[in-house]
Design a protein around this motif. Structure first.
Motif, short mmCIF file in Angstrom:
data_model
loop_
_atom_site.label_atom_id
_atom_site.label_comp_id
_atom_site.label_asym_id
_atom_site.label_seq_id
_atom_site.Cartn_x
_atom_site.Cartn_y
_atom_site.Cartn_z
N UNK A 234 60.31 67.17 27.60
CA UNK A 234 59.23 67.61 26.75
C UNK A 234 59.80 68.67 25.81
N UNK A 235 59.67 68.44 24.52
CA UNK A 235 60.37 69.24 23.50
C UNK A 235 59.38 69.94 22.59
N UNK A 236 59.63 71.22 22.36
CA UNK A 236 58.79 72.02 21.46
C UNK A 236 59.68 73.01 20.73
N UNK A 237 59.54 73.10 19.39
CA UNK A 237 60.34 74.08 18.66
C UNK A 237 60.26 73.88 17.17
N UNK B 286 70.84 70.69 5.08
CA UNK B 286 71.65 71.22 6.18
C UNK B 286 70.78 72.08 7.07
N UNK B 287 70.76 71.79 8.38
CA UNK B 287 69.98 72.60 9.33
C UNK B 287 70.77 73.85 9.67
N UNK B 288 70.19 75.01 9.37
CA UNK B 288 70.88 76.29 9.58
C UNK B 288 70.43 77.00 10.86
N UNK B 289 69.29 76.61 11.39
CA UNK B 289 68.76 77.29 12.58
C UNK B 289 67.90 76.31 13.35
N UNK B 290 68.00 76.37 14.68
CA UNK B 290 67.19 75.50 15.54
C UNK B 290 66.80 76.30 16.78
N UNK B 291 65.51 76.31 17.08
CA UNK B 291 65.01 76.95 18.29
C UNK B 291 64.15 75.97 19.06
N UNK B 292 64.53 75.69 20.32
CA UNK B 292 63.81 74.69 21.11
C UNK B 292 63.53 75.20 22.51
N UNK B 293 62.43 74.74 23.06
CA UNK B 293 62.16 74.84 24.49
C UNK B 293 62.11 73.42 25.02
N UNK B 294 62.98 73.10 25.97
CA UNK B 294 63.04 71.76 26.54
C UNK B 294 62.71 71.85 28.03
N UNK B 295 61.68 71.15 28.43
CA UNK B 295 61.34 71.04 29.84
C UNK B 295 61.77 69.65 30.31
N UNK B 296 62.70 69.63 31.26
CA UNK B 296 63.27 68.34 31.68
C UNK B 296 63.11 68.14 33.18
N UNK B 297 62.74 66.91 33.55
CA UNK B 297 62.68 66.49 34.95
C UNK B 297 63.60 65.28 35.10
N UNK B 298 64.68 65.45 35.88
CA UNK B 298 65.68 64.39 36.03
C UNK B 298 65.83 64.00 37.49
N UNK B 299 65.96 62.71 37.75
CA UNK B 299 66.13 62.21 39.11
C UNK B 299 67.51 62.56 39.65
N UNK C 155 58.57 71.81 12.16
CA UNK C 155 58.14 71.91 13.55
C UNK C 155 58.42 70.61 14.28
N UNK C 156 58.88 70.73 15.52
CA UNK C 156 59.19 69.57 16.36
C UNK C 156 58.35 69.63 17.64
N UNK C 157 57.84 68.49 18.06
CA UNK C 157 57.15 68.43 19.35
C UNK C 157 57.05 66.98 19.81
N UNK C 158 57.03 66.81 21.11
CA UNK C 158 56.89 65.46 21.66
C UNK C 158 57.65 65.29 22.95
N UNK C 159 57.75 64.06 23.40
CA UNK C 159 58.33 63.74 24.71
C UNK C 159 59.30 62.58 24.59
N UNK C 160 60.36 62.62 25.42
CA UNK C 160 61.33 61.53 25.49
C UNK C 160 61.36 60.98 26.90
N UNK C 161 61.24 59.67 27.03
CA UNK C 161 61.49 58.97 28.29
C UNK C 161 62.86 58.34 28.15
N UNK C 162 63.82 58.80 28.97
CA UNK C 162 65.21 58.45 28.70
C UNK C 162 65.99 58.18 29.97
N UNK C 163 67.28 57.88 29.76
CA UNK C 163 68.25 57.73 30.85
C UNK C 163 69.40 58.68 30.59
#
Length: 423
Positions: A179-182, A194-207, A162-170
């Motif tokens: 904001x990442x959840x999956x 080897x990663x065979x499957x990935x499911x994510x919901x990404x909520x992004x706010x960009x300037x 399971x993945x979750x958390x937030x990135x402050x980035x450029x």
């Protein structure tokens, strides 16, 4: 990937609202490709891809558009360029929209950076470092990462993380928050986990940036991978050699105006902002600062066999610049590889006490068709401009007019920013 949300655009009328207007956006993209990845000392060096399918459909304020990768560009190479992983085709320069199409929000070549560096048991947790997060999520830089991973279960040789958390980035030289959840599935492949499957919901706010609108979106991503036989005709050694050699030509993009009936090659700092057919505006942007602007104008057609002289062009430039004109730094004329006559004049002057340099390029053919490309920049950025006009004019091609039954669709205005020359 499916996404929905709103675009943020600068309001052309500053008296309205807070200077930003919104447009509803929806999108759906599908990327299907074979990928060969080269590692050296456990670090990603390069990758090759062969696309079976690459397409996107967008809806912006009710208007639909679509883009598909051309067949001649379906084999690409992935290398580190300007601080992030980018792709190019060795067969044909990608268009600006094709560059965006293949630049997915998740870099599959770097996917295993989501895994721990040491053996982990069920319920074990670890954090995704900022440097690894930047590579996985195709960001220029990550300043803060709170993304954590946890092994939720292990069943029949497959681990669910399971993945979750937030990135402050450029990204694109402006701040962005993700904001990442999956979750993901991990299996043991022939050489490593080897990663065979990935499911994510990404909520992004960009300037808002100088090259793109800002946005507030929610993206739903599903990625499926399987290990298969080698489908690319390139070796690990060849990929590694590509990563060690510099070639500015590989990063050129093709800019095409259907309405203006021309095409040219330029480096990736250039974008078309307004394309009205008879007139267009291109801008060179570096680290979210406008370095130069190019105004392309279709001129009145001359009688066949008639040409403007270099002296005539200089006289027109002096008259156009008026009191702002000081001197010509250089003037020249030649025939380009596409058989166009090119006259080029570099002028210096002052506008409102600011030193300005103009590069005037006049292109014409034997049938009287003429175009003017006028580059404007501050006198302190000429080294960063680095005679970019020469690459663009040497590759410039005039396209044939459409048949009478065909009606070209004008390209939309993609920026609401003022169009005056940069200083």
């Amino acid at each position: 990937m499916e996404l929905e949300g709103k675009l943020l655009l600068e309001e052309p009328d500053p008296s309205k609202s807070d200077g930003v207007r919104e447009a509803e956006v929806k999108g759906k993209s599908t990327l299907d490709y074979f990928e060969k990845i080269d590692f050296e000392d456990s670090a990603l060096t390069a990758a090759g891809r062969r696309y079976v399918e690459a397409k996107v459909e967008n809806w912006i304020s009710g208007s639909a558009s679509s883009q598909e990768l051309r067949p001649e560009c379906r084999e690409t190479r992935l290398l580190k360029h300007d601080g992030k992983w980018q792709q190019f085709s060795e067969n044909e320069a990608l268009t600006a929209r094709e560059v965006e199409l293949v630049q997915s929000p998740v870099n599959s070549a770097a996917l295993e950076l989501l895994l721990p560096t040491e053996a982990a048991k069920p319920n074990a947790t670890w954090e995704l470092s900022p440097s690894d997060a930047a590579q996985v999520f195709n960001l220029e830089a990550v300043h803060r990462s709170t993304v954590t991973a946890k092994i939720a279960k292990v069943e029949k040789g497959k681990a669910t993380v399971e993945l979750s958390g937030e990135l402050q980035a450029t990204a694109n030289s402006v701040p962005t928050t993700l904001k990442i959840q999956g979750n993901l599935h991990v299996e043991l492949a022939s050489q490593t986990a080897f990663i065979t499957w990935l499911g994510l919901v990404i909520k992004e706010e960009r300037d808002i940036s100088q090259t793109e609108p800002g946005f507030v979106i929610t993206a739903r991503i599903r990625l499926i991978r399987t290990e298969t036989k080698d489908e690319l005709q390139i070796t690990d050694a060849e990929l590694r050699q590509l990563a060690k050699t510099e070639d500015p030509g590989r990063w050129l993009i093709r800019l095409k105006s259907t309405a203006g009936r021309y095409t040219l090659l330029a480096d990736r700092r250039w974008s078309i902002y307004i394309d009205g057919g008879e007139e267009a505006i291109l801008r060179m942007v570096e680290k979210n600062s406008i370095i130069a602007q190019c105004n392309i104008t279709r001129l009145t057609k001359l009688d066949e066999g008639t040409q403007l002289t270099l002296e005539g062009l200089q006289a027109d430039i002096k008259q156009s610049l008026g009191k702002s004109f000081e001197s010509f730094l250089e003037s020249s004329e030649k025939v380009t590889s596409s058989k166009l006559r090119l006259m080029r004049c570099v002028a210096m002057g002052v506008s409102e006490d600011v030193p300005i340099q103009w590069v005037y390029c006049h292109l014409s053919d034997d049938h009287g068709q003429r175009l003017a490309l006028i580059y404007t920049m501050g006198g302190n950025v000429t080294d960063r401009f680095a005679a970019a006009d020469e690459q663009m004019t040497s590759s410039f091609e005039m396209l044939a007019a459409p048949a009478p039954t065909d009606v070209p669709t004008p390209a939309p205005q993609v920026s609401s920013k003022p169009t005056q020359a940069p200083r």
